[in-house]
Scaffold this motif. Structure first.
Motif, PDB file in Angstrom:
ATOM      1  N   VAL A  85       0.840  -1.195   0.000  1.00 39.36           N
ATOM      2  CA  VAL A  85       0.000   0.000   0.000  1.00 39.36           C
ATOM      3  C   VAL A  85       0.878   1.249   0.000  1.00 39.36           C
ATOM      4  N   TYR A  86       0.592   2.147  -0.953  1.00 40.46           N
ATOM      5  CA  TYR A  86       1.334   3.399  -1.074  1.00 40.46           C
ATOM      6  C   TYR A  86       0.369   4.566  -0.941  1.00 40.46           C
ATOM      7  N   VAL A  87       0.799   5.600  -0.224  1.00 43.86           N
ATOM      8  CA  VAL A  87       0.007   6.813  -0.061  1.00 43.86           C
ATOM      9  C   VAL A  87       0.866   7.990  -0.502  1.00 43.86           C
ATOM     10  N   ASN A  88       0.410   8.669  -1.537  1.00 45.79           N
ATOM     11  CA  ASN A  88       1.151   9.806  -2.082  1.00 45.79           C
ATOM     12  C   ASN A  88       2.614   9.446  -2.341  1.00 45.79           C
ATOM     13  N   GLY A  89       2.827   8.254  -2.885  1.00 41.87           N
ATOM     14  CA  GLY A  89       4.168   7.824  -3.251  1.00 41.87           C
ATOM     15  C   GLY A  89       4.967   7.184  -2.141  1.00 41.87           C
ATOM     16  N   ASN A  90       4.415   7.152  -0.926  1.00 43.17           N
ATOM     17  CA  ASN A  90       5.128   6.575   0.222  1.00 43.17           C
ATOM     18  C   ASN A  90       4.604   5.186   0.552  1.00 43.17           C
ATOM     19  N   MET A  91       5.529   4.267   0.805  1.00 50.98           N
ATOM     20  CA  MET A  91       5.130   2.928   1.243  1.00 50.98           C
ATOM     21  C   MET A  91       4.532   3.036   2.636  1.00 50.98           C
ATOM     22  N   ALA A  92       3.257   2.652   2.794  1.00 53.31           N
ATOM     23  CA  ALA A  92       2.566   2.824   4.072  1.00 53.31           C
ATOM     24  C   ALA A  92       2.320   1.503   4.792  1.00 53.31           C
ATOM     25  N   GLY A  93       2.322   0.376   4.070  1.00 52.24           N
ATOM     26  CA  GLY A  93       2.083  -0.906   4.712  1.00 52.24           C
ATOM     27  C   GLY A  93       2.034  -2.025   3.698  1.00 52.24           C
ATOM     28  N   GLU A  94       2.054  -3.258   4.197  1.00 51.82           N
ATOM     29  CA  GLU A  94       2.033  -4.403   3.304  1.00 51.82           C
ATOM     30  C   GLU A  94       1.403  -5.602   3.993  1.00 51.82           C
ATOM     31  N   SER A  95       1.076  -6.607   3.177  1.00 55.75           N
ATOM     32  CA  SER A  95       0.562  -7.876   3.685  1.00 55.75           C
ATOM     33  C   SER A  95       1.182  -9.012   2.889  1.00 55.75           C
ATOM     34  N   ARG A  96       1.599 -10.052   3.607  1.00 58.79           N
ATOM     35  CA  ARG A  96       2.073 -11.286   2.978  1.00 58.79           C
ATOM     36  C   ARG A  96       1.201 -12.461   3.428  1.00 58.79           C
ATOM     37  N   CYS A  97       0.009 -12.133   3.846  1.00 57.93           N
ATOM     38  CA  CYS A  97      -0.976 -13.145   4.271  1.00 57.93           C
ATOM     39  C   CYS A  97      -2.225 -12.925   3.431  1.00 57.93           C
ATOM     40  N   GLY A  98      -2.341 -13.661   2.336  1.00 57.72           N
ATOM     41  CA  GLY A  98      -3.332 -13.357   1.313  1.00 57.72           C
ATOM     42  C   GLY A  98      -4.778 -13.607   1.678  1.00 57.72           C
ATOM     43  N   TYR A  99      -5.035 -14.165   2.867  1.00 58.11           N
ATOM     44  CA  TYR A  99      -6.412 -14.461   3.258  1.00 58.11           C
ATOM     45  C   TYR A  99      -6.794 -13.749   4.555  1.00 58.11           C
ATOM     46  N   ALA A 100      -5.914 -12.892   5.041  1.00 60.20           N
ATOM     47  CA  ALA A 100      -6.149 -12.200   6.308  1.00 60.20           C
ATOM     48  C   ALA A 100      -6.433 -10.726   6.060  1.00 60.20           C
ATOM     49  N   MET A 101      -7.232 -10.156   6.953  1.00 62.46           N
ATOM     50  CA  MET A 101      -7.429  -8.714   6.957  1.00 62.46           C
ATOM     51  C   MET A 101      -6.144  -8.033   7.437  1.00 62.46           C
ATOM     52  N   PHE A 102      -5.846  -6.851   6.886  1.00 66.32           N
ATOM     53  CA  PHE A 102      -4.730  -6.064   7.422  1.00 66.32           C
ATOM     54  C   PHE A 102      -5.067  -4.586   7.361  1.00 66.32           C
ATOM     55  N   ARG A 103      -4.400  -3.833   8.222  1.00 68.60           N
ATOM     56  CA  ARG A 103      -4.662  -2.393   8.327  1.00 68.60           C
ATOM     57  C   ARG A 103      -3.379  -1.610   8.096  1.00 68.60           C
ATOM     58  N   VAL A 104      -3.573  -0.407   7.596  1.00 71.75           N
ATOM     59  CA  VAL A 104      -2.448   0.477   7.308  1.00 71.75           C
ATOM     60  C   VAL A 104      -2.747   1.846   7.898  1.00 71.75           C
ATOM     61  N   PRO A 105      -1.877   2.387   8.790  1.00 73.91           N
ATOM     62  CA  PRO A 105      -2.070   3.750   9.294  1.00 73.91           C
ATOM     63  C   PRO A 105      -1.788   4.758   8.168  1.00 73.91           C
ATOM     64  N   LEU A 106      -2.775   5.589   7.878  1.00 69.78           N
ATOM     65  CA  LEU A 106      -2.626   6.538   6.778  1.00 69.78           C
ATOM     66  C   LEU A 106      -2.187   7.929   7.227  1.00 69.78           C
ATOM     67  N   THR A 107      -2.505   8.286   8.463  1.00 67.04           N
ATOM     68  CA  THR A 107      -2.331   9.665   8.926  1.00 67.04           C
ATOM     69  C   THR A 107      -0.957  10.250   8.628  1.00 67.04           C
ATOM     70  N   PRO A 108       0.150   9.537   8.844  1.00 69.47           N
ATOM     71  CA  PRO A 108       1.466  10.153   8.609  1.00 69.47           C
ATOM     72  C   PRO A 108       1.705  10.558   7.158  1.00 69.47           C
ATOM     73  N   TYR A 109       0.902  10.041   6.217  1.00 72.08           N
ATOM     74  CA  TYR A 109       1.185  10.269   4.799  1.00 72.08           C
ATOM     75  C   TYR A 109       0.136  11.134   4.113  1.00 72.08           C
ATOM     76  N   LEU A 110      -0.883  11.559   4.874  1.00 72.23           N
ATOM     77  CA  LEU A 110      -1.995  12.280   4.267  1.00 72.23           C
ATOM     78  C   LEU A 110      -1.760  13.778   4.244  1.00 72.23           C
ATOM     79  N   LYS A 111      -2.419  14.432   3.286  1.00 70.49           N
ATOM     80  CA  LYS A 111      -2.438  15.881   3.198  1.00 70.49           C
ATOM     81  C   LYS A 111      -3.870  16.323   2.939  1.00 70.49           C
ATOM     82  N   GLU A 112      -4.137  17.576   3.179  1.00 69.19           N
ATOM     83  CA  GLU A 112      -5.471  18.101   2.902  1.00 69.19           C
ATOM     84  C   GLU A 112      -5.733  18.087   1.405  1.00 69.19           C
TER      85      GLU A 112
END
Length: 762
Positions: A85-112
Motif C-alpha cells: 500500500v502506497y500513499v502519495n508515493g510513500n510505502m505505508a504498509g504491506e501484507s504477505r498473508c493473502g487471506y487475512a485482513m490487514f490495516r495500514v495507518p494513513l495519517t502520517p502520509y496524508l495531506k489536505e
C-alpha cells in the motif's frame, strides 16, 4: 467515536505492471468496485491463460482539514496473495498473508485535499509465502471489502494483527458458572497521559443486561486490560440445536466521553474430544456431520459478497450439516459470524499446505498467518479447533517438517490455550507416525476408491489407525470424488465421474462413520465445486468437481440429497437420477433419498410399491419401463400427515446415450507405462554408500551434478513439465515420488536407479 466508511467504489485497476503507479495516475485502467479479482474467469477454466503476477489498484481519497486531526486507518479485507500500500508515493504498509485482513495507518502520509492511494497486489509465486502449491486457484485481487477507519486519539489497538483489539475468553469454572475474561489493549496516540475507564455490558438475546463491570485505567501510549467476571447459569451455545448468543459491549471512556467501543457476540459452551464418545459439546456426544468449503463462486472467483455467503450458508444448513471445515485458509469474518449465528462448529485453518518453504526453512509466513487467523477470529464461538497443516508431507517428511508443525502447535496454544489443535494428514502418513502426537485431534484426508484402493478400504484404514492409536481422536478431514452431473452409468466405477458413483462412495463413508464411535466424524470434500486453474478433468477445465453442488450453486448433485437424508430433520423426498433421463435398459432401479419412512412409488399413475424403511437410501429394484416417456412419482408422509412428493420423467431409449459417458483423453502408452523400456529384471537392492547420490536425495540436489541430473532425466524427463514437479523439485526425492500414485513408479525401478546414482560421488 470510531467512524467506519466503506471504500469499495471508484477504484481504477490495471494488469499493466508499472512501478511508476506508486506516484503517478494509472492511464487506461478499468473502473472496478471491490470486492474484485482478476482471475474471476481464467481461474475457473476460462479461455484466457490463468494469470499470476502483479496488478495495480488506485483511487483518490479526499481528506478535509478536520480529518487530519483524527487517526485514519485503511482496513483491507484481503489482498491475494501479497499487497503493498502506497500513499502519495510513500510505502505505508504491506501484507504477505493473502487471506487475512490487514490495516495500514494513513495519517502520517496524508495531506489536505486529494490523496493518491495505490495498492500493488501480487498473486505470483513467492517461495516464502503460503500456499506454495495446492489444488485450488490462487485468486489475485482485492477480493474482500475495504473500509476507512477514522478514530479518536484513544482507541482499542488496531495494529496487533487482530480485528477488535478486544478478546473474549469464556471458560466453565463450575457446573453452573462460566468465567468471562475481557482482555486486550488500548492505544493513546495523543502523547498525553490520560485517565480513563473500561466499561463492559453483557446482554442476552432479549436485550436484558446480565452482567456489568468496569475498571479505571491510566491511558499511556499503550494500556493493557483484563477484567474477569462470572456469569451464572448462562443459556448455552449448543450447536445447531440452540445457537444462543449473548452480546458483549466493551467501551473505553476518557473525560466522560466514549472514545471507542466494540459490540461482540459470544456463546458460552465447552468442547472436548474423546475416543470413547467422540466430540463432546457441553458434555454431550456430537458426531461431526461436516462439509468443507472453499470460498470461491462461479464468475467472481474469491470476490464474493455477503449475498454469496448467505446462499452458501443456506445450502449447508439445508443438508443438515453441524460442522464446517473452512479450507484451506482464513475465510471472510462475516462467514464465521454466520457460523456463530446458526450453530455450526468450525475447523479454521491456515494455508500451510502441500510443501514447506526451502528458502525459509523456519516457515515464518505460516506462523504469521496462524497468528492473524487466531487473533482475528478469536471471538467467534463457533470455532472449536485451529488447523495448523494440510498434507504438508505430500512431498517431504523430515525432522524440519516435524519441527515446524510442533512450533505452530505451540504458537496456537500460546495464542489460544482454550481451543483444540488439529492437522489434516495425507493418507501416506503412517498410523504410528510421530506427527500424530503433535496436535489434540488428527485428521486424515482419505480418498479410497478414487485416487487409490477401493471404497471399502476406508473401513480397514480407520480400524487400523484405531488399533495403532487407541487414545487419539480421529476425524476424516477430507473424502470425496469428482463428479460431473451430466455423466451417468448403470454400473458406476471409479474415475467415471458419474453421479451414481458419487452416491456409492458417500453412502459407504456415511455408514463407516456411523458405525465407529472412535471416529469423531468427517468433512465432505467438498460442499461446492471450486476453481483449480491447473485441472483438466471430468469433462471440465479449471475446476475441482468433488462438490455436492456445482460451482455456480445451480445444481445439487444427487449426493447432496443423500446427506440431507442422513442429517436433515426437515422432511423431504428426492428421486435420484433425474439427469439420467435416457435409459437404454428396460429394467431400472429407482433410487429414493429421503428422511421419511413411509413412501409410495408410482409409475405412470400406477402404484408399484409401498416402502416402510428408516434407511436414508431406498431402492426399488428392477422397475420395468415402457417405450418412450415414463413418469415416476414418490410420495412420503411425515409424522404430521403432510405428504411430500417428487416426480421425474425417464425416457426408455433403444440405444445407450453416449453423452452420459466420460471419454477420457487418450494417453500415449509410453507415458502410462513409461517404465517398460527399462530392464527391471535384475532389480536387486544394494547397500547405499555415504557420499554418493541416491534416490533419497532431492531432485534439486541431483540437478546440482550433471551426471546425477542425467540419470534423473533418463527415467523421469516425461514429468518435468508438470506444475507439481516444478514447485516441489527442491524438496521432493525419487523415494517420495514413488509413494505418490500419479507418478506410477514401480517399486523394482528404485534399486535400478540407485545402482546408477550411487556410483556418482557428491
Amino acid at each position: 467515536m470510531v467512524q467506519i466508511m466503506p471504500l469499495n467504489d471508484h477504484w481504477i485497476f490495471t494488469k499493466t505492471n508499472n512501478p511508476t503507479y506508486v506516484f503517478e495516475s494509472i492511464q487506461d485502467g478499468q473502473s472496478v468496485t471491490l470486492p474484485h479479482s482478476w482471475n474471476d474467469t481464467d481461474g475457473q477454466g476460462g479461455s484466457e491463460k490463468y494469470f499470476r503476477g502483479q496488478c495495480w489498484y488506485q483511487r483518490i481519497l479526499d481528506i478535509s482539514h478536520e480529518d487530519l486531526t483524527k487517526r485514519i486507518y485503511l482496513e483491507i479485507g484481503a489482498a491475494g496473495n501479497m499487497g503493498h500500500v502506497y500513499v502519495n508515493g510513500n510505502m505505508a504498509g504491506e501484507s504477505r498473508c493473502g487471506y487475512a485482513m490487514f490495516r495500514v495507518p494513513l495519517t502520517p502520509y496524508l495531506k489536505e485535499g486529494g490523496n493518491l492511494i495505490t495498492i500493488m497486489v501480487d498473486n505470483g509465486y513467492d517461495s516464502t509465502v503460503f500456499p506454495l502449491m495446492a489444488d485450488f486457484t490462487f485468486y489475485g485481487g482485492l477480493y474482500r471489502e475495504m473500509s476507512l477507519l477514522v478514530m479518536d486519539e484513544v482507541h482499542f489497538d488496531l495494529m496487533d494483527n487482530g480485528r477488535d483489539g478486544v478478546y473474549l475468553t469464556q471458560r466453565k469454572i463450575s457446573p453452573e458458572t462460566f468465567e468471562l475474561d475481557v482482555h486486550g489493549q488500548i492505544v493513546n496516540e495523543s502523547s498525553v497521559l490520560k485517565e480513563g475507564s473500561l466499561q463492559i455490558q453483557v446482554r442476552d438475546e432479549a436485550g436484558k443486561t446480565v452482567l456489568e463491570a468496569s475498571s479505571e485505567l491510566a491511558l499511556g501510549n499503550e494500556a493493557k486490560f483484563s477484567i474477569k467476571s462470572e456469569v451464572a447459569n448462562p443459556i448455552l451455545w449448543d450447536g445447531v440445536d440452540q445457537p444462543y448468543l449473548y452480546t458483549v459491549e466493551v467501551s473505553v471512556l476518557s473525560e466522560g466521553q466514549v472514545c471507542d467501543s466494540r459490540i461482540i457476540a459470544i456463546g458460552f459452551r465447552t468442547v472436548e474430544a474423546t475416543t470413547e464418545q467422540g466430540l463432546l459439546l457441553n458434555g454431550k456426544p456430537v458426531k461431526i456431520n461436516g462439509v468443507c468449503r472453499h470460498q470461491d463462486f462461479a464468475g467472481v472467483g474469491n470476490a464474493i459478497t455477503k449475498t454469496h455467503m448467505d446462499e452458501d450458508m443456506a445450502l449447508i444448513r439445508e443438508i443438515g450439516a453441524n460442522s464446517l471445515r473452512l479450507a484451506h485458509y482464513q475465510h471472510d469474518d462475516y462467514f464465521y459470524s454466520l457460523c456463530d449465528r446458526y450453530g455450526l462448529l468450525v475447523w479454521a485453518e491456515i494455508p500451510f499446505i502441500s510443501i514447506p518453504s526451502t528458502k525459509d526453512p523456519e516457515n515464518h509466513n505460516a506462523e504469521e498467518q496462524l497468528e492473524k487467523l487466531i487473533k482475528q477470529a478469536y471471538n467467534h464461538c463457533s470455532i472449536y479447533c485451529w488447523g495448523i497443516q494440510n498434507e504438508i508431507t505430500i512431498a517431504v517428511e523430515t525432522e524440519q517438517t516435524y519441527k515446524t508443525i510442533r512450533k505452530l502447535e505451540v504458537l496456537a496454544k500460546h495464542l489460544d490455550p482454550n481451543r483444540l489443535t488439529v492437522q489434516a494428514n495425507i493418507n501416506g502418513v503412517e498410523n504410528n507416525s510421530i506427527i500424530n502426537s503433535f496436535t489434540d485431534l488428527i485428521g486424515y484426508n482419505l480418498y479410497y476408491g478414487w485416487y487409490y484402493g477401493e471404497i471399502k478400504d476406508l473401513q480397514d484404514r480407520l480400524d487400523e489407525f484405531h488399533r495403532a492409536q487407541p487414545k487419539i481422536p480421529i476425524i476424516v478431514s477430507e473424502y470425496g470424488v469428482d463428479t460431473n452431473p451430466k455423466y451417468h452409468s448403470y454400473t458406476p466405477q471409479v474415475q467415471d465421474y458419474t453421479e451414481e458413483y458419487q452416491l456409492l462412495f458417500h453412502q459407504n463413508a456415511l455408514e463407516t462413520f456411523d458405525k465407529r464411535t472412535f471416529v469423531l466424524g468427517g468433512y465432505v470434500w467438498n460442499m461446492f465445486d471450486f476453481g483449480s486453474a491447473n485441472r483438466n478433468e471430468g469433462g471440465e477445465t479449471g475446476k475441482n468437481l468433488k462438490g455436492l453442488v456445482t460451482i455456480d450453486r445451480k445444481i445439487k448433485k444427487d449426493a447432496f440429497y443423500l446427506y440431507k437424508a442422513y442429517w436433515s430433520k426437515n422432511p423431504f423426498v428426492h428421486l435420484a437420477g433425474r439427469r439420467f433421463v435416457n435409459r437404454h435398459q428396460e429394467h431400472n432401479d429407482i433410487v429414493i433419498l429421503s428422511n421419511l419412512h413411509h413412501l409410495k412409488v408410482y409409475l405412470n399413475q400406477t402404484l408399484i410399491t409401498e416402502i416402510n424403511s428408516r434407511e436414508p437410501m431406498k431402492i426399488v429394484k428392477d422397475v420395468s419401463l415402457i417405450a418412450g416417456e415414463n413418469c415416476v412419482i414418490v410420495e412420503g408422509t411425515d409424522e404430521y400427515g403432510v405428504i411430500h412428493t417428487e416426480e421425474i420423467v425417464l425416457h426408455h431409449a433403444a440405444e445407450i446415450d453416449r453423452n452420459y459417458i466420460h471419454v477420457k483423453p487418450e494417453k500415449e502408452k509410453n507415458v502410462v507405462n513409461w517404465f517398460e523400456k527399462f530392464d527391471l529384471s535384475n532389480a536387486e537392492t544394494i547397500e547405499l554408500r555415504d557420499g554418493y547420490f541416491s534416490t533419497f536425495d532431492t531432485i534439486e540436489d541431483l540437478y546440482s551434478n550433471e551426471e546425477a541430473k542425467a540419470v534423473f532425466l533418463k527415467y523421469f524427463e516425461h514429468v518435468t513439465n508438470n506444475p507439481f514437479f516444478e514447485v516441489t523439485k527442491d524438496v521432493i526425492s525419487i523415494e517420495k515420488m514413488a509413494q505418490l500414485t500419479f507418478y506410477n513408479i514401480p517399486p523394482e525401478l528404485i534399486p535400478v536407479i540407485n545402482k546408477e546414482l550411487n556410483a556418482i560421488q557428491k
